[in-house]
Design a protein around this motif. Structure first.
Motif, PDB file in Angstrom:
ATOM      1  N   VAL A 116       0.839  -1.206   0.000  1.00  0.00           N
ATOM      2  CA  VAL A 116       0.000   0.000   0.000  1.00  0.00           C
ATOM      3  C   VAL A 116       0.871   1.252   0.000  1.00  0.00           C
ATOM      4  CG1 VAL A 116      -1.675   1.333   1.339  1.00  0.00           C
ATOM      5  CG2 VAL A 116      -1.960  -1.144   1.082  1.00  0.00           C
ATOM      6  N   SER A 117       1.957   1.217   0.749  1.00  0.00           N
ATOM      7  CA  SER A 117       2.820   2.402   0.834  1.00  0.00           C
ATOM      8  C   SER A 117       3.396   2.781  -0.523  1.00  0.00           C
ATOM      9  CB  SER A 117       3.959   2.164   1.828  1.00  0.00           C
ATOM     10  OG  SER A 117       4.962   1.319   1.285  1.00  0.00           O
ATOM     11  N   ARG A 118       3.659   1.798  -1.367  1.00  0.00           N
ATOM     12  CA  ARG A 118       4.229   2.093  -2.692  1.00  0.00           C
ATOM     13  C   ARG A 118       3.217   2.787  -3.600  1.00  0.00           C
ATOM     14  NH1 ARG A 118       8.578   3.255  -2.598  1.00  0.00           N
ATOM     15  NH2 ARG A 118       9.244   2.538  -4.663  1.00  0.00           N
ATOM     16  N   THR A 119       1.940   2.496  -3.384  1.00  0.00           N
ATOM     17  CA  THR A 119       0.910   3.190  -4.159  1.00  0.00           C
ATOM     18  C   THR A 119       0.622   4.573  -3.577  1.00  0.00           C
ATOM     19  OG1 THR A 119      -0.933   2.218  -2.899  1.00  0.00           O
ATOM     20  CG2 THR A 119      -0.122   0.986  -4.810  1.00  0.00           C
ATOM     21  N   VAL A 120       0.826   4.721  -2.278  1.00  0.00           N
ATOM     22  CA  VAL A 120       0.587   6.018  -1.641  1.00  0.00           C
ATOM     23  C   VAL A 120       1.554   7.071  -2.176  1.00  0.00           C
ATOM     24  CG1 VAL A 120       0.765   7.288   0.555  1.00  0.00           C
ATOM     25  CG2 VAL A 120      -0.463   5.107   0.466  1.00  0.00           C
ATOM     26  N   VAL A 121       2.810   6.672  -2.397  1.00  0.00           N
ATOM     27  CA  VAL A 121       3.806   7.628  -2.884  1.00  0.00           C
ATOM     28  C   VAL A 121       3.878   7.652  -4.414  1.00  0.00           C
ATOM     29  CG1 VAL A 121       5.206   7.464  -0.797  1.00  0.00           C
ATOM     30  CG2 VAL A 121       5.667   5.908  -2.700  1.00  0.00           C
ATOM     31  N   ASP A 122       2.881   7.048  -5.064  1.00  0.00           N
ATOM     32  CA  ASP A 122       2.800   7.038  -6.528  1.00  0.00           C
ATOM     33  C   ASP A 122       4.023   6.411  -7.193  1.00  0.00           C
ATOM     34  OD1 ASP A 122       0.276   8.064  -6.947  1.00  0.00           O
ATOM     35  OD2 ASP A 122       0.937  10.142  -6.910  1.00  0.00           O
ATOM     36  N   ALA A 123       4.583   5.419  -6.544  1.00  0.00           N
ATOM     37  CA  ALA A 123       5.739   4.742  -7.126  1.00  0.00           C
ATOM     38  C   ALA A 123       5.323   3.561  -7.996  1.00  0.00           C
ATOM     39  CB  ALA A 123       6.675   4.258  -6.026  1.00  0.00           C
ATOM     40  N   HIS A 124       4.157   2.960  -7.690  1.00  0.00           N
ATOM     41  CA  HIS A 124       3.732   1.754  -8.398  1.00  0.00           C
ATOM     42  C   HIS A 124       2.221   1.691  -8.515  1.00  0.00           C
ATOM     43  CE1 HIS A 124       7.529  -0.465  -8.778  1.00  0.00           C
ATOM     44  NE2 HIS A 124       7.841  -0.019  -7.578  1.00  0.00           N
ATOM     45  N   TRP A 125       1.779   0.910  -9.491  1.00  0.00           N
ATOM     46  CA  TRP A 125       0.382   0.528  -9.588  1.00  0.00           C
ATOM     47  C   TRP A 125       0.113  -0.601  -8.606  1.00  0.00           C
ATOM     48  CZ3 TRP A 125      -1.875   4.143 -12.209  1.00  0.00           C
ATOM     49  CH2 TRP A 125      -1.243   4.723 -13.319  1.00  0.00           C
ATOM     50  N   LEU A 126      -1.138  -0.818  -8.270  1.00  0.00           N
ATOM     51  CA  LEU A 126      -1.492  -1.878  -7.327  1.00  0.00           C
ATOM     52  C   LEU A 126      -1.026  -3.235  -7.810  1.00  0.00           C
ATOM     53  CD1 LEU A 126      -2.994  -2.849  -4.794  1.00  0.00           C
ATOM     54  CD2 LEU A 126      -5.072  -3.007  -6.193  1.00  0.00           C
ATOM     55  N   THR A 127      -1.230  -3.528  -9.092  1.00  0.00           N
ATOM     56  CA  THR A 127      -0.830  -4.843  -9.601  1.00  0.00           C
ATOM     57  C   THR A 127       0.692  -5.022  -9.596  1.00  0.00           C
ATOM     58  OG1 THR A 127      -1.064  -3.929 -11.841  1.00  0.00           O
ATOM     59  CG2 THR A 127      -2.880  -5.264 -10.991  1.00  0.00           C
ATOM     60  N   ASP A 128       1.434  -3.932  -9.653  1.00  0.00           N
ATOM     61  CA  ASP A 128       2.895  -4.025  -9.518  1.00  0.00           C
ATOM     62  C   ASP A 128       3.256  -4.610  -8.155  1.00  0.00           C
ATOM     63  OD1 ASP A 128       3.051  -2.739 -11.962  1.00  0.00           O
ATOM     64  OD2 ASP A 128       3.534  -0.785 -11.108  1.00  0.00           O
ATOM     65  N   THR A 129       2.556  -4.118  -7.128  1.00  0.00           N
ATOM     66  CA  THR A 129       2.880  -4.548  -5.763  1.00  0.00           C
ATOM     67  C   THR A 129       2.437  -5.989  -5.518  1.00  0.00           C
ATOM     68  OG1 THR A 129       0.802  -3.733  -4.784  1.00  0.00           O
ATOM     69  CG2 THR A 129       2.621  -2.169  -4.977  1.00  0.00           C
ATOM     70  N   ILE A 130       1.306  -6.372  -6.114  1.00  0.00           N
ATOM     71  CA  ILE A 130       0.847  -7.760  -5.952  1.00  0.00           C
ATOM     72  C   ILE A 130       1.854  -8.713  -6.577  1.00  0.00           C
ATOM     73  CG2 ILE A 130      -0.941  -9.411  -6.619  1.00  0.00           C
ATOM     74  CD1 ILE A 130      -2.952  -7.084  -6.475  1.00  0.00           C
TER      75      ILE A 130
END
Length: 211
Positions: A167-181
């Protein structure tokens, strides 16, 4: 590292191999996406995060960003390797170090394969946004701890690190949700395979010979 019987070792190896196959197939599919983000779930999640972004959420996310990327990740890796060596022995520490290194190599290769632009519209150092390296690293840490910890509370706390980092990576606009999954799946798979290979065999009980 915890001893593993044949069934446990095979289960981890199969899960790890399946996870890596799924992530690799996903990277190939992402490469063919048209437009950014290309997936409705990513656009919906980005809007949701934007609506609830606040300093109390952004600051912890920036801290996690620093800890999950170099040089912060190197400090974390050194500290965890030393702690595992002290508490769980050389074999466990080696397993973590190997898993972390393999995860970094694999995620870098997948980024180069898919070349997916991140939320900012740019590539990360000429590499793609898919999968998330931070989340992959967090998954390696979490899964190794979960598989070697003796206390259930420690295992739960370790595994909670994965969604928090994602979630933190999407908060800082570094990644899309599917990137983190995908990053979480990659890190967990690599950790599972490493433990399956390096864990000592479980002691086998021999039937008592009749007198």
């Amino acid at each position: 590292m915890i001893p593993l019987g044949r069934r446990g070792r095979c289960a981890l190896a199969i899960a790890g191999a399946a996870g890596l196959a799924a992530v690799t197939a996903s990277a190939v599919a992402v490469r063919g996406l048209h437009g950014v983000p290309g997936l409705a779930v990513d656009a919906d999640w980005a809007r949701l995060v934007a609506e609830h972004r606040a300093p109390g959420v952004v600051l912890p996310s920036e801290v996690l960003a620093a800890l999950g990327g170099a040089p912060g990740s190197l400090v974390v890796a050194a500290a965890m390797t030393a702690a595992l060596w002290w508490r769980r022995g050389r074999r466990t520490a080696l397993g973590f170090a190997v898993a972390a290194a393999l995860d970094e190599v694999l995620i870098t290769a997948l980024k180069l394969l898919d070349q997916r632009p991140g939320p900012s519209g740019a590539l990360f150092e000429d590499r793609g946004s898919f999968p998330s390296g931070h989340t992959g690293y967090a998954a390696v840490v979490a899964v190794v701890l979960a598989l070697t910890a003796r206390r259930p509370a420690t295992r739960v706390a370790a595994l909670a690190l994965i969604p928090v980092m994602a979630v933190s990576r999407t908060v800082v606009d570094a990644h899309w949700l599917t990137d983190t999954i995908a990053g979480a799946a990659c890190g967990a798979a690599v950790a599972a395979l490493t433990v399956a290979v390096l864990a000592p065999p479980a002691a086998t009980a021999h039937p008592r010979m009749p007198e």
